[in-house]
Design an enzyme around this catalytic site. Structure first.
Site, PDB file in Angstrom:
ATOM      1  CE  LYS A 127     -11.221  -7.028   1.367  1.00  0.00           C
ATOM      2  NZ  LYS A 127     -10.078  -6.124   1.065  1.00  0.00           N
ATOM      3  CB  SER A 133      -4.457  -6.600   4.251  1.00  0.00           C
ATOM      4  OG  SER A 133      -3.954  -5.346   3.863  1.00  0.00           O
ATOM      5  CG  HIS A 190      -1.966  -1.011   1.286  1.00  0.00           C
ATOM      6  ND1 HIS A 190      -2.189  -1.811   2.380  1.00  0.00           N
ATOM      7  CD2 HIS A 190      -2.891  -1.385   0.359  1.00  0.00           C
ATOM      8  CE1 HIS A 190      -3.212  -2.625   2.145  1.00  0.00           C
ATOM      9  NE2 HIS A 190      -3.650  -2.393   0.922  1.00  0.00           N
ATOM     10  NE  ARG A 200      -2.390  -7.266  -4.498  1.00  0.00           N
ATOM     11  CZ  ARG A 200      -3.130  -7.574  -3.429  1.00  0.00           C
ATOM     12  NH1 ARG A 200      -2.550  -7.767  -2.257  1.00  0.00           N
ATOM     13  NH2 ARG A 200      -4.429  -7.694  -3.537  1.00  0.00           N
TER      14      ARG A 200
HETATM   15  O1  PNS Z   1      -9.085  -2.538   0.295  1.00  0.00           O
HETATM   16  P1  PNS Z   1     -10.437  -2.889  -0.286  1.00  0.00           P
HETATM   17  O2  PNS Z   1     -11.255  -3.705   0.716  1.00  0.00           O
HETATM   18  O3  PNS Z   1     -10.355  -3.548  -1.620  1.00  0.00           O
HETATM   19  O4  PNS Z   1     -11.191  -1.503  -0.515  1.00  0.00           O
HETATM   20  C1  PNS Z   1     -12.530  -1.493  -0.941  1.00  0.00           C
HETATM   21  C2  PNS Z   1     -13.184  -0.159  -0.527  1.00  0.00           C
HETATM   22  C3  PNS Z   1     -13.130   0.000   0.979  1.00  0.00           C
HETATM   23  C4  PNS Z   1     -12.418   0.982  -1.190  1.00  0.00           C
HETATM   24  C5  PNS Z   1     -14.649  -0.172  -1.041  1.00  0.00           C
HETATM   25  O5  PNS Z   1     -15.343  -1.239  -0.452  1.00  0.00           O
HETATM   26  C6  PNS Z   1     -15.359   1.156  -0.792  1.00  0.00           C
HETATM   27  O6  PNS Z   1     -15.211   2.069  -1.579  1.00  0.00           O
HETATM   28  N1  PNS Z   1     -16.104   1.252   0.341  1.00  0.00           N
HETATM   29  C7  PNS Z   1     -16.814   2.459   0.703  1.00  0.00           C
HETATM   30  C8  PNS Z   1     -18.337   2.308   0.450  1.00  0.00           C
HETATM   31  C9  PNS Z   1     -18.605   2.421  -1.031  1.00  0.00           C
HETATM   32  O7  PNS Z   1     -18.398   3.435  -1.639  1.00  0.00           O
HETATM   33  N2  PNS Z   1     -19.062   1.290  -1.615  1.00  0.00           N
HETATM   34  C10 PNS Z   1     -19.306   1.189  -3.044  1.00  0.00           C
HETATM   35  C11 PNS Z   1     -18.031   0.780  -3.734  1.00  0.00           C
HETATM   36  S1  PNS Z   1     -18.221   0.638  -5.478  1.00  0.00           S
END
Ligand code: PNS
Length: 168
Positions: free
Chosen positions: A41, A127, A17, A90
């Site tokens: 998650k 992670s 990251h 990645r």
């Molecule tokens: O590290 P990750 O889990 O791949 O990140 C995903 C994340 C947290 C960026 C995504 O789930 C997100 O944007 N969450 C905020 C809520 C939201 O906007 N959801 C719609 C995503 S298209």
């Protein structure tokens, strides 16, 4: 001034990251790292701890700050006046998952997502795998910062509740 948002669960922030944030900062005047909620998650670390560890890992990186959000990413992007979302890749599997989110975010608000290819020497770091290695007694200190390594081991310790992924 160009502002980009670099969102993620960051449970925890890894050296992969950090590499992506550094690359994002080379393209934008400011990078806001957003510790956000991924509904699919369960997290080990609570949001405030993930923010603290991300800020520690990125300390000294000029033009980078860390925030947290409980809401939609596109709302944060709008509130910050950011022009792009930046995510690291990645592998092709990453792209499959990221493409769906990028398309949804553009549908919701028009925001573009910029994909950054990380250092291939860090491509093994995720992670989820870092937590699994730690859970089984393996070394993680070459994949995360010292503060993150300590926090993960602490969260997984039996006294912390048996290492359940329920940090939220
Ligand atoms: O590290 P990750 O889990 O791949 O990140 C995903 C994340 C947290 C960026 C995504 O789930 C997100 O944007 N969450 C905020 C809520 C939201 O906007 N959801 C719609 C995503 S298209």
């Amino acid at each position: 001034m160009s502002i980009a948002v670099c969102p993620g669960s960051f449970d925890p922030m890894t050296l992969g990251h950090v590499d992506v944030v550094r690359r994002a900062r080379s393209m934008f005047d400011q990078v806001v790292v957003a510790v956000a909620h991924n509904s699919s998650k369960r997290t080990l670390l609570p949001p405030a701890e993930r923010v603290r560890l991300a800020a520690d890992a990125l300390a000294g990186m000029d033009g980078v700050r860390v925030v947290t959000t409980d809401g939609l990413l596109v709302d944060l992007v709008r509130d910050l006046g950011a022009c792009a979302v930046v995510k690291g890749l990645r592998s092709g599997a990453d792209l499959d998952a990221e493409l769906a989110m990028a398309l949804m975010n553009r549908h919701l608000s028009g925001v573009e997502t910029v994909f950054v290819v990380g250092d291939p020497g860090l491509a093994h770091i995720a992670s989820s795998l870092v937590k699994d290695v730690a859970r089984h007694g393996g070394r993680i200190d070459d994949m995360v910062t010292p503060a993150v390594a300590a926090a993960v081991l602490d969260a997984l310790a039996p006294t912390a509740g048996g290492g359940g992924e329920d940090g939220r």
